[in-house]
Design a protein around this motif. Structure first.
Motif, short mmCIF file in Angstrom:
data_model
loop_
_atom_site.label_atom_id
_atom_site.label_comp_id
_atom_site.label_asym_id
_atom_site.label_seq_id
_atom_site.Cartn_x
_atom_site.Cartn_y
_atom_site.Cartn_z
N PRO A 115 77.26 32.26 48.01
CA PRO A 115 75.85 32.08 47.65
C PRO A 115 75.02 31.69 48.87
O PRO A 115 75.53 31.09 49.83
N LYS A 116 73.76 32.01 48.82
CA LYS A 116 72.86 31.74 49.94
C LYS A 116 72.89 30.27 50.37
O LYS A 116 72.89 29.96 51.55
N VAL A 117 72.94 29.36 49.39
CA VAL A 117 72.88 27.94 49.71
C VAL A 117 74.08 27.46 50.51
O VAL A 117 74.06 26.38 51.11
N MET A 118 75.17 28.27 50.52
CA MET A 118 76.37 27.87 51.23
C MET A 118 76.48 28.50 52.62
O MET A 118 77.50 28.34 53.30
N LEU A 119 75.45 29.20 53.05
CA LEU A 119 75.45 29.72 54.41
C LEU A 119 75.23 28.57 55.39
O LEU A 119 74.39 27.71 55.17
N LEU A 137 73.02 19.89 40.16
CA LEU A 137 73.00 21.20 40.78
C LEU A 137 73.02 22.27 39.70
O LEU A 137 73.95 22.32 38.88
N VAL A 138 72.00 23.12 39.69
CA VAL A 138 71.97 24.26 38.78
C VAL A 138 72.62 25.43 39.53
O VAL A 138 72.07 25.90 40.53
N VAL A 139 73.80 25.84 39.08
CA VAL A 139 74.59 26.82 39.82
C VAL A 139 74.79 28.08 38.97
O VAL A 139 74.55 28.09 37.77
N GLU A 171 81.79 28.54 42.41
CA GLU A 171 83.00 27.84 42.84
C GLU A 171 82.90 27.37 44.29
O GLU A 171 83.46 26.32 44.66
N ARG A 172 82.17 28.11 45.13
CA ARG A 172 82.00 27.69 46.53
C ARG A 172 81.22 26.39 46.61
O ARG A 172 81.52 25.52 47.45
N VAL A 173 80.23 26.22 45.75
CA VAL A 173 79.43 24.98 45.73
C VAL A 173 80.28 23.83 45.21
O VAL A 173 80.31 22.74 45.80
N ARG A 174 80.96 24.05 44.09
CA ARG A 174 81.75 22.98 43.47
C ARG A 174 82.86 22.51 44.40
O ARG A 174 83.12 21.30 44.50
#
Length: 402
Positions: free
Chosen positions: A22-26, A51-53, A58-61
């Motif tokens: 996801p963009k937020v994980m760049l 966090l609204v995901v 899974e990358r965020v979590r």
């Protein structure tokens, strides 16, 4: 204070980098964009984050877990990305009486957040040169009167920065928000209805705000964040290596003799740097990377587990995870006529506004010896570029270029 961060979208304008994350994980300055946002919120006094995901959640979590820096992290899944109002409404059952809401892909800093959180109900605004590309805000006596999305003739240079302080009463307006012409339920429409009912939102100007919309915006964000680092060398630097300026070197990394590094530069953990390479300012290199003999890297983001081992040049580029560049692979970053570089995004030409931009390269890309990548190239994940081949334009994931 509670914060709600919207982090469900893919970020299609950031392709090819968002095909696999996801963009937020760049990463910028060796941290995901979302982590910068969370850390700055915590510094401003936030003690719980929702966090609204959605896309590749899974990358965020995995990265943030259930607690981060002593602050509780809670998750809500937005099953369909139907707009910002819909995203906030999906977290309704967790909302406190007052909270801050913001996007997970734009970085705002502690001081500005503290100023914003002093207000009961507020909208962050910022003055920009191209207001027609944003939601333009009309302000009277410090109070927001109107928000108009991407007007042809803006009434002012003040834009909506997408950071809000709400009371829970906003939920009533979320439920009544109509579908927009873009087919989404948009928070600005909810706010407009509230303003028409006499609800006051203070307009709070923010001084620093990094909006990351396209891959090349990551380079600007990286430059801003690296300009604030301090020298911190935890790895091994062999005799004969030169380290100048503010350089961060992570634990387990080795900088071999003949390497020449000019800060600001960040190098992650367990990297092998050198011998005889040149790393120029505003470069960030992730964990477990190899930068080898006769390699030059300038003003670039190199993500973790990537190998750039010999006779390579990387300039003004974003390189994904787990890439391997064959000997002699080079990325051009300047047009012969020195004009601004245009790239192909969703089949349409987009001007980067930069005279120097090399490429955005997705994860797991491999090149053969003496491969060449032209300016403004966007290369999808799992692409093979063969020996002596020239790659240019937009290359779809899993392609073969020979």
């Amino acid at each position: 204070m509670q914060a709600v961060i919207l982090a469900a979208g893919e970020g299609t304008r950031m392709r090819p980098l968002t095909y696999t994350k996801p963009k937020v994980m760049l990463p910028v300055a060796n941290k995901p964009i979302l982590q910068h946002v969370v850390e700055n919120l915590i510094g401003a006094g936030v003690d719980e984050v929702i966090l609204v995901v959605g896309y590749r959640e899974e990358r965020v979590r995995e990265h943030l877990g259930e607690e981060f820096s002593g602050v509780r992290i809670r998750y809500v899944r937005q099953r369909k990305q139907l707009g910002t109002a819909h995203a906030l409404l999906s977290a309704e059952h967790l909302l406190e009486d007052r909270f801050v809401m913001l996007n997970g892909d734009a970085i705002v800093f502690e001081d500005d957040l503290k100023n914003l959180l002093r207000e009961e109900m507020a909208i962050a605004v910022r003055e920009v040169e191209n207001p027609q590309d944003f939601g333009v805000v009309t302000v009277e006596d410090g109070v927001v009167r109107e928000i108009i999305e991407k007007p042809e003739v803006p009434k002012s240079n003040l834009i909506n920065a997408g950071i809000y302080v709400f009371k829970k009463e906003i939920v009533d307006y979320l439920r009544r928000t109509p579908l927009s012409v873009r087919g989404e339920y948009e928070i600005t429409d909810s706010i407009t209805m509230a303003v028409q009912d006499g609800v006051e939102f203070k307009a709070v100007r923010i001084e620093r705000w990094i909006d990351v919309g396209y891959p090349w915006d990551m380079l600007r964000a990286n430059e801003i964040l690296l300009s604030e680092i301090e020298r911190d060398i935890r790895g091994e630097v062999e005799e004969g290596a030169v380290i100048k300026g503010n350089v961060v070197i992570g634990e387990g990394s080795v900088v071999m003799a003949g390497s020449y590094i000019v800060g600001p530069v960040i190098i992650g953990r367990n990297c092998r740097i050198g011998p005889n390479c040149y790393i120029r300012p505003y470069t960030s290199i992730g964990d477990n990377c190899h930068v080898g003999n006769a390699v030059e890297i300038k003003n670039s983001i190199i993500m973790s587990n990537t190998k750039i081992p010999h006779l390579n040049y990387i300039g003004d580029s974003v390189i994904g995870e787990n890439c391997n560049f064959g000997a002699g692979t080079k990325i051009a970053n300047l047009r012969l006529d020195e004009g601004e570089i245009t790239v192909n995004v969703k089949g349409k030409p987009v001007n980067t506004g930069r005279k120097k931009f090399g490429a955005a390269v997705g994860d797991n890309v491999k090149t053969g010896i003496n491969a060449s990548i032209n300016v403004g190239s966007l290369i999808g994940n799992d692409v093979f570029i063969g020996p002596g081949a020239v790659a240019a334009g937009f290359i779809q994931p899993h392609s073969r270029v020979f």
